[in-house]
Design a protein around this motif. Structure first.
Motif, PDB file in Angstrom:
ATOM      1  N   ALA A 137       0.815  -1.212   0.000  1.00  0.00           N
ATOM      2  CA  ALA A 137       0.000   0.000   0.000  1.00  0.00           C
ATOM      3  C   ALA A 137       0.851   1.265   0.000  1.00  0.00           C
ATOM      4  CB  ALA A 137      -0.957   0.002   1.196  1.00  0.00           C
ATOM      5  N   CYS A 138       2.039   1.190   0.545  1.00  0.00           N
ATOM      6  CA  CYS A 138       2.854   2.405   0.586  1.00  0.00           C
ATOM      7  C   CYS A 138       4.193   2.217  -0.121  1.00  0.00           C
ATOM      8  CB  CYS A 138       3.046   2.885   2.020  1.00  0.00           C
ATOM      9  SG  CYS A 138       3.807   1.707   3.136  1.00  0.00           S
ATOM     10  N   ASN A 139       4.297   1.126  -0.876  1.00  0.00           N
ATOM     11  CA  ASN A 139       5.496   0.906  -1.683  1.00  0.00           C
ATOM     12  C   ASN A 139       6.795   0.961  -0.890  1.00  0.00           C
ATOM     13  OD1 ASN A 139       5.877   0.427  -4.646  1.00  0.00           O
ATOM     14  ND2 ASN A 139       4.019   1.713  -4.661  1.00  0.00           N
ATOM     15  N   VAL A 140       6.805   0.209   0.160  1.00  0.00           N
ATOM     16  CA  VAL A 140       8.009   0.093   0.977  1.00  0.00           C
ATOM     17  C   VAL A 140       8.358  -1.392   1.023  1.00  0.00           C
ATOM     18  CG1 VAL A 140       8.895   0.306   3.346  1.00  0.00           C
ATOM     19  CG2 VAL A 140       7.544   2.166   2.342  1.00  0.00           C
ATOM     20  N   THR A 141       9.609  -1.696   1.166  1.00  0.00           N
ATOM     21  CA  THR A 141       9.993  -3.109   1.172  1.00  0.00           C
ATOM     22  C   THR A 141      10.169  -3.631   2.598  1.00  0.00           C
ATOM     23  OG1 THR A 141      12.325  -2.562   1.060  1.00  0.00           O
ATOM     24  CG2 THR A 141      11.175  -2.943  -1.038  1.00  0.00           C
ATOM     25  N   LYS A 142      10.210  -4.951   2.672  1.00  0.00           N
ATOM     26  CA  LYS A 142      10.317  -5.610   3.957  1.00  0.00           C
ATOM     27  C   LYS A 142      11.601  -5.199   4.688  1.00  0.00           C
ATOM     28  CE  LYS A 142       7.572  -9.137   3.982  1.00  0.00           C
ATOM     29  NZ  LYS A 142       6.958 -10.492   3.839  1.00  0.00           N
ATOM     30  N   GLY A 143      12.661  -5.077   3.927  1.00  0.00           N
ATOM     31  CA  GLY A 143      13.929  -4.671   4.535  1.00  0.00           C
ATOM     32  C   GLY A 143      13.829  -3.339   5.241  1.00  0.00           C
ATOM     33  N   ALA A 144      13.157  -2.377   4.602  1.00  0.00           N
ATOM     34  CA  ALA A 144      13.007  -1.050   5.196  1.00  0.00           C
ATOM     35  C   ALA A 144      12.173  -1.116   6.465  1.00  0.00           C
ATOM     36  CB  ALA A 144      12.382  -0.097   4.185  1.00  0.00           C
ATOM     37  N   LEU A 145      11.100  -1.882   6.388  1.00  0.00           N
ATOM     38  CA  LEU A 145      10.233  -1.997   7.566  1.00  0.00           C
ATOM     39  C   LEU A 145      11.005  -2.524   8.766  1.00  0.00           C
ATOM     40  CD1 LEU A 145       6.603  -3.253   7.715  1.00  0.00           C
ATOM     41  CD2 LEU A 145       8.240  -4.061   9.393  1.00  0.00           C
ATOM     42  N   TYR A 146      11.744  -3.611   8.555  1.00  0.00           N
ATOM     43  CA  TYR A 146      12.456  -4.209   9.686  1.00  0.00           C
ATOM     44  C   TYR A 146      13.667  -3.387  10.122  1.00  0.00           C
ATOM     45  CZ  TYR A 146       9.509  -8.278  10.143  1.00  0.00           C
ATOM     46  OH  TYR A 146       8.443  -9.102  10.389  1.00  0.00           O
ATOM     47  N   HIS A 147      14.075  -2.452   9.274  1.00  0.00           N
ATOM     48  CA  HIS A 147      15.110  -1.517   9.719  1.00  0.00           C
ATOM     49  C   HIS A 147      14.513  -0.551  10.750  1.00  0.00           C
ATOM     50  CE1 HIS A 147      18.367   1.381   9.725  1.00  0.00           C
ATOM     51  NE2 HIS A 147      17.475   2.318   9.472  1.00  0.00           N
ATOM     52  N   HIS A 148      13.304  -0.037  10.446  1.00  0.00           N
ATOM     53  CA  HIS A 148      12.690   0.941  11.342  1.00  0.00           C
ATOM     54  C   HIS A 148      12.006   0.294  12.548  1.00  0.00           C
ATOM     55  CE1 HIS A 148      13.509   4.370   8.756  1.00  0.00           C
ATOM     56  NE2 HIS A 148      13.054   3.689   7.721  1.00  0.00           N
ATOM     57  N   PHE A 149      11.518  -0.917  12.342  1.00  0.00           N
ATOM     58  CA  PHE A 149      10.818  -1.612  13.431  1.00  0.00           C
ATOM     59  C   PHE A 149      11.407  -3.007  13.591  1.00  0.00           C
ATOM     60  CE2 PHE A 149       7.926   1.414  11.441  1.00  0.00           C
ATOM     61  CZ  PHE A 149       7.506   2.164  12.532  1.00  0.00           C
ATOM     62  N   PRO A 150      12.528  -3.090  14.300  1.00  0.00           N
ATOM     63  CA  PRO A 150      13.237  -4.371  14.421  1.00  0.00           C
ATOM     64  C   PRO A 150      12.368  -5.481  15.017  1.00  0.00           C
ATOM     65  CG  PRO A 150      14.559  -2.561  15.271  1.00  0.00           C
ATOM     66  CD  PRO A 150      13.188  -2.010  15.030  1.00  0.00           C
ATOM     67  N   ASN A 151      11.401  -5.099  15.833  1.00  0.00           N
ATOM     68  CA  ASN A 151      10.538  -6.121  16.436  1.00  0.00           C
ATOM     69  C   ASN A 151       9.281  -6.390  15.614  1.00  0.00           C
ATOM     70  OD1 ASN A 151      12.283  -6.590  18.566  1.00  0.00           O
ATOM     71  ND2 ASN A 151      11.430  -4.914  19.764  1.00  0.00           N
ATOM     72  N   GLY A 152       9.302  -5.908  14.380  1.00  0.00           N
ATOM     73  CA  GLY A 152       8.270  -6.296  13.447  1.00  0.00           C
ATOM     74  C   GLY A 152       6.890  -5.703  13.644  1.00  0.00           C
ATOM     75  N   LYS A 153       5.911  -6.478  13.274  1.00  0.00           N
ATOM     76  CA  LYS A 153       4.538  -6.016  13.168  1.00  0.00           C
ATOM     77  C   LYS A 153       3.993  -5.445  14.475  1.00  0.00           C
ATOM     78  CE  LYS A 153       0.060  -7.581  11.372  1.00  0.00           C
ATOM     79  NZ  LYS A 153      -0.840  -8.751  11.176  1.00  0.00           N
ATOM     80  N   GLU A 154       4.242  -6.125  15.563  1.00  0.00           N
ATOM     81  CA  GLU A 154       3.675  -5.663  16.827  1.00  0.00           C
ATOM     82  C   GLU A 154       4.269  -4.318  17.250  1.00  0.00           C
ATOM     83  OE1 GLU A 154       2.686  -8.639  19.746  1.00  0.00           O
ATOM     84  OE2 GLU A 154       3.281  -7.314  21.379  1.00  0.00           O
ATOM     85  N   GLU A 155       5.539  -4.141  17.008  1.00  0.00           N
ATOM     86  CA  GLU A 155       6.153  -2.851  17.330  1.00  0.00           C
ATOM     87  C   GLU A 155       5.544  -1.750  16.463  1.00  0.00           C
ATOM     88  OE1 GLU A 155      10.393  -2.787  16.852  1.00  0.00           O
ATOM     89  OE2 GLU A 155      10.562  -0.678  17.415  1.00  0.00           O
ATOM     90  N   LEU A 156       5.296  -2.083  15.220  1.00  0.00           N
ATOM     91  CA  LEU A 156       4.645  -1.119  14.329  1.00  0.00           C
ATOM     92  C   LEU A 156       3.272  -0.744  14.860  1.00  0.00           C
ATOM     93  CD1 LEU A 156       4.340   0.464  11.655  1.00  0.00           C
ATOM     94  CD2 LEU A 156       3.677  -1.672  10.548  1.00  0.00           C
ATOM     95  N   LEU A 157       2.510  -1.732  15.282  1.00  0.00           N
ATOM     96  CA  LEU A 157       1.177  -1.464  15.825  1.00  0.00           C
ATOM     97  C   LEU A 157       1.232  -0.536  17.026  1.00  0.00           C
ATOM     98  CD1 LEU A 157      -1.900  -1.945  16.184  1.00  0.00           C
ATOM     99  CD2 LEU A 157      -1.316  -3.967  17.521  1.00  0.00           C
ATOM    100  N   ILE A 158       2.129  -0.830  17.949  1.00  0.00           N
ATOM    101  CA  ILE A 158       2.212  -0.015  19.159  1.00  0.00           C
ATOM    102  C   ILE A 158       2.614   1.424  18.815  1.00  0.00           C
ATOM    103  CG2 ILE A 158       3.504   0.299  21.316  1.00  0.00           C
ATOM    104  CD1 ILE A 158       3.480  -2.768  21.576  1.00  0.00           C
ATOM    105  N   THR A 159       3.517   1.571  17.879  1.00  0.00           N
ATOM    106  CA  THR A 159       3.873   2.922  17.423  1.00  0.00           C
ATOM    107  C   THR A 159       2.658   3.620  16.825  1.00  0.00           C
ATOM    108  OG1 THR A 159       6.052   2.027  16.879  1.00  0.00           O
ATOM    109  CG2 THR A 159       5.540   4.228  16.082  1.00  0.00           C
ATOM    110  N   CYS A 160       1.861   2.881  16.066  1.00  0.00           N
ATOM    111  CA  CYS A 160       0.642   3.447  15.486  1.00  0.00           C
ATOM    112  C   CYS A 160      -0.296   3.923  16.585  1.00  0.00           C
ATOM    113  CB  CYS A 160      -0.073   2.405  14.625  1.00  0.00           C
ATOM    114  SG  CYS A 160       0.733   2.036  13.064  1.00  0.00           S
ATOM    115  N   LEU A 161      -0.478   3.120  17.605  1.00  0.00           N
ATOM    116  CA  LEU A 161      -1.401   3.474  18.686  1.00  0.00           C
ATOM    117  C   LEU A 161      -0.929   4.729  19.413  1.00  0.00           C
ATOM    118  CD1 LEU A 161      -2.203  -0.086  20.105  1.00  0.00           C
ATOM    119  CD2 LEU A 161      -3.773   1.438  18.899  1.00  0.00           C
ATOM    120  N   GLN A 162       0.392   4.853  19.587  1.00  0.00           N
ATOM    121  CA  GLN A 162       0.913   6.045  20.248  1.00  0.00           C
ATOM    122  C   GLN A 162       0.702   7.284  19.383  1.00  0.00           C
ATOM    123  OE1 GLN A 162       4.847   4.559  20.853  1.00  0.00           O
ATOM    124  NE2 GLN A 162       4.391   3.662  22.853  1.00  0.00           N
ATOM    125  N   GLY A 163       0.916   7.143  18.101  1.00  0.00           N
ATOM    126  CA  GLY A 163       0.677   8.260  17.192  1.00  0.00           C
ATOM    127  C   GLY A 163      -0.781   8.659  17.186  1.00  0.00           C
TER     128      GLY A 163
END
Lengths: 187, 187
Positions: free
Chosen positions: A31-57
């Motif tokens: 959906a946002c044209n980003v690759t898996k490598g980039a995601l795991y660079h910013h969120f080393p703990n993966g999907k759940e870390e991304l979710l928690i960051t989303c909730l804080q935002g």
DNA sequence: GTCTATAATATGATAGAC
DNA sequence: GTCTATCATATTATAGAC
């Protein structure tokens, strides 16, 4: 916008609409044209870390948004009705949850992940705190303000779920129509 | 108990507690010692068909349960408070959603599957119908009874979500404490 | 009606080049 | 910081014997 913010924005929207498990990493990435490598660079703990960051935002965004509305209306009743009205409009435009509700995430994850549960709890507490503050400026006592803030949070979130199952904003409107008399009861 | 009923009972409980996606077929099967072959014999359309069957069963169980409570208390207020009390006790005992709430399923699936959304909607409508009937016998007008029934459904379901995030039955208790005055407003 | 074995796919996550 | 290729695993579902 930078990659990290783009990921957060895209994921927040998808999570709110479809829940956590219903959204795969691949879907977010595509959906946002980003690759898996980039995601795991910013969120080393993966999907759940991304979710928690989303909730804080989301927590910050909601605070800003509601405070802006509340500052425009001195009366708690007017303020809250205006807030619900905004919720109704965004539901009618998009057909999905956007804005101050995240029931999909809460009910799906509260029992599954303790860090996510904590983040959701912080969100609801903040919401109630905002309502509470507003009610206090309108002459409510400490305890009746806090009880009423909880009722507001619960009934709005519950009404949102009914809107989802009914595919209509009517439940939210009905709750809004009842609020004035309810607000008067405890003040 | 026969295999089919066993599957439905086990799955209903797991779905209510953890949502739909968080429960795998293997988990259900293991919990009641049934094999995949047997499941697909009884539910040829798999997991989603099982869920919908669970929701329909839940609908009947809830109706029976609530009608029993409502028949014991002539007053709508007493009846509804007793119902919430039962919810509080089962939450405090089990720590999870059991009984009249299925928010986990609704918010997770309403936007994902139309048949499931319909089944959830039927459940809420039935719930509201039961409340509405009770309010009508207590002298409420048609429209105020139906609006109040919606508010009850929404605030109880919303409070249940707050209980989940707070890991406490307090939100449900707070809502219960406010109900008497709210019920008086529109009657 | 129930069993086991297997298929087909999607998932989250990692490694290593650039 | 971003890319591609790959891994390990879990998912739902099916086939065919009993």
């Amino acid at each position: 916008m930078n990659t990290k913010s783009l990921l957060i924005d895209t994921a927040t929207s998808l999570f709110q609409q479809k829940g956590y498990k219903n959204v795969g990493l691949n879907e977010i990435l595509k959906a946002c044209n980003v690759t898996k490598g980039a995601l795991y660079h910013h969120f080393p703990n993966g999907k759940e870390e991304l979710l928690i960051t989303c909730l804080q935002g989301l927590n910050e965004a909601i605070t800003t948004d509601i405070e802006a509305i509340f500052n425009r209306y001195p009366s708690a009743e007017d303020a809250i009705l205006s807030m619900i009205d905004k919720l109704v409009h965004s539901f009618e435009q998009n057909g999905t949850i956007i804005g101050y509700t995240f029931s999909s995430i809460v009910s799906e994850m509260a029992t599954m992940s303790e860090p996510v549960r904590t983040a959701c709890n912080a969100l609801y507490e903040n919401l109630q705190h905002l309502y509470c503050k507003k009610l206090l400026t309108n002459g409510y006592s400490d305890e009746s303000a806090s009880a009423m803030a909880l009722l507001l949070t619960a009934s709005i979130e519950g009404a949102m779920m009914l809107c989802l199952t009914q595919k209509s904003a009517k439940p939210l409107k009905t709750v809004a129509a009842l609020l004035p008399s309810i607000l008067k009861v405890n003040n």
